[in-house]
Each structure stands twice: as structure tokens, then as C-alpha cells.
Design an enzyme around this catalytic site. Structure first.
Site, PDB file in Angstrom:
ATOM      1  CB  ALA A  49       7.568  56.845 -19.157  1.00 46.36           C
TER       2      ALA A  49
ATOM      3  CD  GLN B 216      15.628  57.358 -17.077  1.00 51.42           C
ATOM      4  OE1 GLN B 216      16.007  58.584 -17.696  1.00 51.42           O
ATOM      5  NE2 GLN B 216      15.758  57.268 -16.034  1.00 51.42           N
ATOM      6  CB  SER B 217       9.027  61.461 -19.359  1.00 52.77           C
ATOM      7  OG  SER B 217       8.613  62.497 -20.315  1.00 52.77           O
ATOM      8  CG  ASN B 218      13.567  62.283 -23.655  1.00 58.35           C
ATOM      9  OD1 ASN B 218      14.606  62.211 -23.145  1.00 58.35           O
ATOM     10  ND2 ASN B 218      13.246  61.286 -24.666  1.00 58.35           N
TER      11      ASN B 218
END
Length: 326
Positions: A69, A71-73
């Protein structure tokens, strides 16, 4: 069975007592600090990437391709590890959370990812894991034609869940730290962390309940997903065969209003942990997972006085993209 592994997590992460939260909730609460695992704000994906990068390097790969996504970590950490290994990273960001303001697409994990220097692609659909993987494979084929050696970390199901082995390790690490608990609480999304933790505990002889708090799907869909991940994990780790159907415990009371969106239980969890222990949760994963603890203590599903381990899977960088929510 041994699997190639790149050491990314430097030593055991802390397992700390949370005395003020324990007093407030009437339980004996410990926090497994996987928010400090790995580089660039850390997080649970560091453990998963140890096995993906181990496999990639074993295969001679020079390029990592991964989807997440906006804002993927996961993609942020993959880009960081690739940089440390002199590998090229291609990260594909899928629009999984509609209606977000402009700074959501520029701050937090997105900003960090840009600083790490990967090639960044976009994918318009947020609920098409197979299509997102297909797009990466198309890019990988082009790289092969150029003489590169690409390695795709898949988003969709049907592939060996190598990342789950990282949480088999985490379960064994917690037990080696001299602790076992009545209940473990962890975020449940792709399923690798939840299934790996559960399998690692059962494979090590622990009968503790493991409750996965939904961050993306409702309880019915997530229970089925964890069962499928666990079934595939059996081919990688024999201890996964000790997981039975009743072992898969799911709670979705903080899922609404959906993935990447924050509701009141998650918002309250952030404030509770911050004001009691000085620790920060993220709105996408850890706020929704911690929210399960006060709710399940209130319902009696987590007994008063019991020993509870909250697995803090990190994700702090994403918080900076959610300032309007606070």
C-alpha cells in the site's frame, strides 16, 4: 529444513514489562518491541525480509520487486535492505486507501522510500493482489531481457510463505527470553506474522492462545486466510502441523472503517499506550491490534490477572501521514 536467511534484525528485540498499562487493564502485560527490529524505523517486516532476501541472494538476484500500500512498511524496509546489499529495489505502491489528502502520498513511509532510492511504480487497484503480482512479473521479464536477475516478493497467496518463518523465529526468541504467556495479541493482515507466531509457539510446545486483530479483512475472511497460510507453512516448518483449527483466533472489533482508516477503538489505543507507557502505535496495524486487549479484557476473553504479550510490529513512520486524523 534449513532456509537461506540474511541477518537483518540485530539480536533479540526487547521484551519489556508495561507496568502502568498492566495496572490500568488488570493484567500482566509485556510488549515485544519488534517496532525496533531492522532499519529506518524498523518493524515486523524486517523478520520476514530475512528469509526473502536470503532466498533472493541464494538465487543470485540483483533486483528486488515488491508491492505494498502507499504507506507500506514492507516496501520501505525492502528498499532499505536492498540498499544495504547493493541491490536495486523496485517498489510498487497500490492505492488501497481512497480519499486520502495529498500529504498522505508524500510523507511518512513514502518520503523514506524516496530517500532510499528505489524505482517506484504505481498500481491503481488496492484489492487485486494477483494483478499487482502480475505487473511486477511483467517488469521482471523486462529486467531479465536486460541481463538482470530479478526476485519478486509476492503479495498474493499461493506462494511459499517464507516471511512467516521470521515469526517462527520470533516465537522461539520470546520463549528463549524466559517468558511464555497466557495470550499473545498481534496484528493480522497478510497473515505471515500471525501464522508464523502461532506455528512457532505450537512447534515449541507452547499452548498459549494467539489472537490476531484484523487490519484489512473481517474475522471470517481472515480466519480462512490464516488457515491457508498455515497450511502452506507446513511445507517450510514442520511445527506448523501442530496448529489446529481452534488455535486460529481472530478479532475484528477495530477494523472499521477499513484498511488504513482509523476508528475510535484504534484512536483510543494510540492515546492509551502513549499516555501510559510513552510508546507510539501506528494507525494502520498496531493501534488496531492493541485495541483488542482492553476490549477482550472487558469481555472476559482475556482473563483479569493473566499474562499477556502484545507484539508491537512497528509502523511508526506511517503515523506522519495521518496528522488530520488527530
Amino acid at each position: 529444513m534449513k532456509h537461506p536467511r540474511l541477518n537483518i534484525v540485530a539480536g533479540p528485540t526487547p521484551l519489556v514489562h508495561a507496568p502502568r498499562l498492566s495496572d490500568a487493564l488488570g493484567i500482566d502485560l509485556f510488549i515485544k518491541r519488534d517496532d525496533v527490529a531492522g532499519p529506518t524505523f524498523g518493524g515486523n517486516k524486517s523478520r520476514q525480509l530475512e528469509y526473502y532476501f536470503g532466498d533472493a541472494l541464494d538465487k543470485g538476484a540483483d533486483t528486488i520487486l515488491i508491492t505494498g500500500a502507499v504507506q507500506s512498511n514492507f516496501v520501505r524496509l525492502a528498499a532499505a535492505v536492498a540498499s544495504s546489499q547493493n541491490m536495486h529495489a523496485i517498489i510498487q505502491l497500490e492505492n488501497r486507501v481512497p480519499g486520502k489528502p495529498d500529504h498522505y502520498h508524500k510523507s511518512g513511509n513514502v518520503l523514506l522510500s524516496h530517500l532510499l532510492g528505489p524505482e517506484i511504480l504505481t498500481y491503481p487497484e488496492g484489492e487485486d493482489e494477483t494483478g499487482a503480482d502480475a505487473a511486477l512479473h511483467e517488469r521482471a521479464e523486462a529486467l531479465r531481457a536486460e541481463g538482470r536477475v530479478p526476485y519478486v516478493i509476492h503479495l498474493s497467496e499461493g506462494h511459499p510463505p517464507l516471511g512467516a518463518l521470521g515469526y517462527v523465529d520470533a516465537a522461539q526468541e520470546i520463549l528463549q527470553q524466559g517468558q511464555d504467556f497466557d495470550t499473545y495479541v498481534v496484528a493480522s493482515g497478510s497473515g505471515s506474522t500471525h501464522a508464523g507466531l502461532l506455528a512457532g509457539l505450537r512447534g515449541s510446545g507452547s499452548g498459549a492462545q494467539v489472537i490476531g486483530s484484523c487490519v484489512r479483512r473481517d474475522a471470517t475472511a481472515q480466519e480462512a486466510r490464516i488457515a491457508r497460510v498455515t497450511a502452506r507453512l507446513k511445507k517450510l516448518y514442520a511445527g506448523a502441523a501442530r496448529v489446529s483449527e481452534p488455535d486460529i483466533r481472530i478479532w475484528d472489533g477495530a477494523l472499521a472503517p477499513g484498511y488504513g482508516q482509523i476508528g475510535e477503538p484504534a484512536r483510543s489505543a494510540i492515546h492509551m499506550v502513549a499516555t501510559h507507557e510513552g510508546l507510539i502505535l501506528d494507525p494502520v496495524y498496531t493501534a488496531k491490534s492493541f485495541a483488542a486487549i482492553p476490549a477482550l479484557v472487558a469481555s472476559g476473553e482475556i482473563a483479569k490477572g493473566s499474562r499477556v504479550c502484545f507484539v508491537h510490529t512497528g509502523g511508526l513512520a506511517a503515523l506522519f501521514a495521518y496528522e488530520e486524523a488527530f
